[in-house]
Design a protein around this motif. Structure first.
Motif, PDB file in Angstrom:
ATOM      1  N   ASN A  79       0.897  -1.298   0.049  1.00  0.00           N
ATOM      2  CA  ASN A  79       0.131   0.058   0.015  1.00  0.00           C
ATOM      3  C   ASN A  79       0.948   1.211  -0.080  1.00  0.00           C
ATOM      4  O   ASN A  79       0.397   2.217  -0.356  1.00  0.00           O
ATOM      5  CB  ASN A  79      -1.092  -0.121   1.311  1.00  0.00           C
ATOM      6  CG  ASN A  79      -2.198  -1.004   1.028  1.00  0.00           C
ATOM      7  OD1 ASN A  79      -2.732  -1.084  -0.044  1.00  0.00           O
ATOM      8  ND2 ASN A  79      -2.587  -1.432   2.214  1.00  0.00           N
ATOM      9  N   THR A  80       2.081   1.054   0.458  1.00  0.00           N
ATOM     10  CA  THR A  80       2.831   2.352   0.507  1.00  0.00           C
ATOM     11  C   THR A  80       4.287   2.274  -0.443  1.00  0.00           C
ATOM     12  O   THR A  80       4.821   3.231  -0.582  1.00  0.00           O
ATOM     13  CB  THR A  80       3.379   2.536   1.992  1.00  0.00           C
ATOM     14  OG1 THR A  80       3.972   1.612   2.477  1.00  0.00           O
ATOM     15  CG2 THR A  80       2.055   3.033   2.913  1.00  0.00           C
ATOM     16  N   THR A  82       7.077   2.410  -3.139  1.00  0.00           N
ATOM     17  CA  THR A  82       7.386   2.926  -4.295  1.00  0.00           C
ATOM     18  C   THR A  82       7.460   1.803  -5.574  1.00  0.00           C
ATOM     19  O   THR A  82       7.780   0.760  -5.017  1.00  0.00           O
ATOM     20  CB  THR A  82       8.441   3.774  -4.129  1.00  0.00           C
ATOM     21  OG1 THR A  82       9.834   2.759  -3.747  1.00  0.00           O
ATOM     22  CG2 THR A  82       8.401   4.686  -2.880  1.00  0.00           C
ATOM     23  N   LYS A  98       4.373  -0.812 -11.992  1.00  0.00           N
ATOM     24  CA  LYS A  98       3.586   0.448 -12.711  1.00  0.00           C
ATOM     25  C   LYS A  98       2.158  -0.206 -12.257  1.00  0.00           C
ATOM     26  O   LYS A  98       1.317   0.645 -11.876  1.00  0.00           O
ATOM     27  CB  LYS A  98       3.933   0.623 -13.802  1.00  0.00           C
ATOM     28  CG  LYS A  98       3.117   1.942 -14.268  1.00  0.00           C
ATOM     29  CD  LYS A  98       3.585   2.503 -15.717  1.00  0.00           C
ATOM     30  CE  LYS A  98       2.862   3.465 -16.147  1.00  0.00           C
ATOM     31  NZ  LYS A  98       1.590   4.112 -15.694  1.00  0.00           N
ATOM     32  N   ILE A 101       0.961   0.055  -8.885  1.00  0.00           N
ATOM     33  CA  ILE A 101       0.568   1.344  -8.411  1.00  0.00           C
ATOM     34  C   ILE A 101      -0.435   1.865  -8.985  1.00  0.00           C
ATOM     35  O   ILE A 101      -1.400   2.512  -8.345  1.00  0.00           O
ATOM     36  CB  ILE A 101       1.915   2.138  -8.481  1.00  0.00           C
ATOM     37  CG1 ILE A 101       2.882   1.810  -7.660  1.00  0.00           C
ATOM     38  CG2 ILE A 101       1.682   3.845  -8.302  1.00  0.00           C
ATOM     39  CD1 ILE A 101       4.282   2.433  -8.048  1.00  0.00           C
ATOM     40  N   ASP A 102      -0.652   1.574 -10.468  1.00  0.00           N
ATOM     41  CA  ASP A 102      -2.201   2.203 -10.918  1.00  0.00           C
ATOM     42  C   ASP A 102      -3.370   1.284 -10.342  1.00  0.00           C
ATOM     43  O   ASP A 102      -4.320   2.283 -10.116  1.00  0.00           O
ATOM     44  CB  ASP A 102      -1.893   1.800 -12.488  1.00  0.00           C
ATOM     45  CG  ASP A 102      -0.801   2.761 -13.170  1.00  0.00           C
ATOM     46  OD1 ASP A 102      -0.610   3.619 -12.715  1.00  0.00           O
ATOM     47  OD2 ASP A 102      -0.434   2.283 -14.404  1.00  0.00           O
ATOM     48  N   ARG A 104      -3.474   0.328  -7.335  1.00  0.00           N
ATOM     49  CA  ARG A 104      -3.591   1.130  -5.762  1.00  0.00           C
ATOM     50  C   ARG A 104      -4.410   2.483  -6.124  1.00  0.00           C
ATOM     51  O   ARG A 104      -5.035   2.780  -5.385  1.00  0.00           O
ATOM     52  CB  ARG A 104      -2.376   0.985  -5.468  1.00  0.00           C
ATOM     53  CG  ARG A 104      -2.399   1.454  -3.852  1.00  0.00           C
ATOM     54  CD  ARG A 104      -0.975   1.439  -3.563  1.00  0.00           C
ATOM     55  NE  ARG A 104       0.091   2.162  -3.809  1.00  0.00           N
ATOM     56  CZ  ARG A 104       1.593   1.947  -3.714  1.00  0.00           C
ATOM     57  NH1 ARG A 104       1.722   1.035  -3.086  1.00  0.00           N
ATOM     58  NH2 ARG A 104       2.242   2.845  -4.266  1.00  0.00           N
ATOM     59  N   GLN A 105      -3.901   3.254  -7.144  1.00  0.00           N
ATOM     60  CA  GLN A 105      -4.522   4.549  -7.239  1.00  0.00           C
ATOM     61  C   GLN A 105      -5.991   4.508  -7.728  1.00  0.00           C
ATOM     62  O   GLN A 105      -6.810   5.292  -7.120  1.00  0.00           O
ATOM     63  CB  GLN A 105      -3.704   5.325  -8.252  1.00  0.00           C
ATOM     64  CG  GLN A 105      -2.387   5.846  -7.543  1.00  0.00           C
ATOM     65  CD  GLN A 105      -1.489   6.374  -8.654  1.00  0.00           C
ATOM     66  OE1 GLN A 105      -1.619   6.011  -9.850  1.00  0.00           O
ATOM     67  NE2 GLN A 105      -0.434   6.886  -8.236  1.00  0.00           N
ATOM     68  N   GLN A 106      -6.442   3.622  -8.377  1.00  0.00           N
ATOM     69  CA  GLN A 106      -7.674   3.595  -9.000  1.00  0.00           C
ATOM     70  C   GLN A 106      -8.792   2.923  -8.130  1.00  0.00           C
ATOM     71  O   GLN A 106      -9.754   3.157  -7.770  1.00  0.00           O
ATOM     72  CB  GLN A 106      -7.575   2.572 -10.318  1.00  0.00           C
ATOM     73  CG  GLN A 106      -7.150   3.254 -11.495  1.00  0.00           C
ATOM     74  CD  GLN A 106      -6.785   2.332 -12.603  1.00  0.00           C
ATOM     75  OE1 GLN A 106      -7.227   0.964 -12.669  1.00  0.00           O
ATOM     76  NE2 GLN A 106      -6.654   2.755 -13.775  1.00  0.00           N
ATOM     77  N   LYS A 109      -6.312   1.404  -1.297  1.00  0.00           N
ATOM     78  CA  LYS A 109      -5.477   0.520  -0.910  1.00  0.00           C
ATOM     79  C   LYS A 109      -5.902  -0.844  -0.772  1.00  0.00           C
ATOM     80  O   LYS A 109      -6.919  -1.171  -0.832  1.00  0.00           O
ATOM     81  CB  LYS A 109      -5.306   1.015   0.622  1.00  0.00           C
ATOM     82  CG  LYS A 109      -4.513   2.380   0.836  1.00  0.00           C
ATOM     83  CD  LYS A 109      -3.988   2.472   2.238  1.00  0.00           C
ATOM     84  CE  LYS A 109      -3.151   3.816   2.489  1.00  0.00           C
ATOM     85  NZ  LYS A 109      -3.074   4.046   3.669  1.00  0.00           N
TER      86      LYS A 109
END
Length: 136
Positions: A79-80, A82, A98, A101-102, A104-106, A109
């Motif tokens: 969740n955190t 990089t 990537k 992360i995408d 997670r953003q959509q 968490k």
């Protein structure tokens, strides 16, 4: 030849020899200097904190294996983490990090590590390699 010209020639020969000696020493006997890279980490305040990381003189493939082995000491919070931290996990490359992360953003968490299987490209085999090294 007069005495001054002879001395000048001797000095030039000695200087050339010393220069060749110094160049040869630096080219063949001085150990390789340690390179330092700077990695950017986001902090909660939105600023970037720079953390120097030593890079060994190992070939890229061995350096990658070493960094993956070092990252396994602690679990990575998906969740955190990089993109760089995710890439250090076995089976995760830059494209897959990537995607994580995408996702997670959509979707927000991750609620459990099993939800990672919903990311395109992460199946049972990849998840099996990751499950002991990740947390939420």
């Amino acid at each position: 030849m007069d005495e001054d010209t002879l001395q000048t020639r001797y000095l030039i020969v000695i200087a050339a020899f010393l220069c060749a000696l110094i160049i040869g020493y630096n080219a063949f006997y001085v150990p390789e200097a340690m390179n330092v890279t700077v990695a950017a980490d986001s902090t909660s305040s939105g600023e970037e904190a720079y953390t120097p990381q030593a890079v060994s003189g190992l070939p890229p493939k061995e350096r990658e294996m070493q960094s993956k082995a070092e990252s396994r000491v602690g679990k990575v919070n998906i969740n955190t983490a990089t993109a760089q931290q995710l890439c250090e996990l076995d089976g995760i490359g830059s494209v897959m990090s990537k995607r994580i992360i995408d996702y997670r953003q959509q979707k927000g968490k991750f609620k459990s590590i099993e939800e990672l299987k919903n990311v395109s490209g992460i199946g049972e085999k990849t998840f099996a390699k990751l499950k002991d090294h990740i947390t939420v």
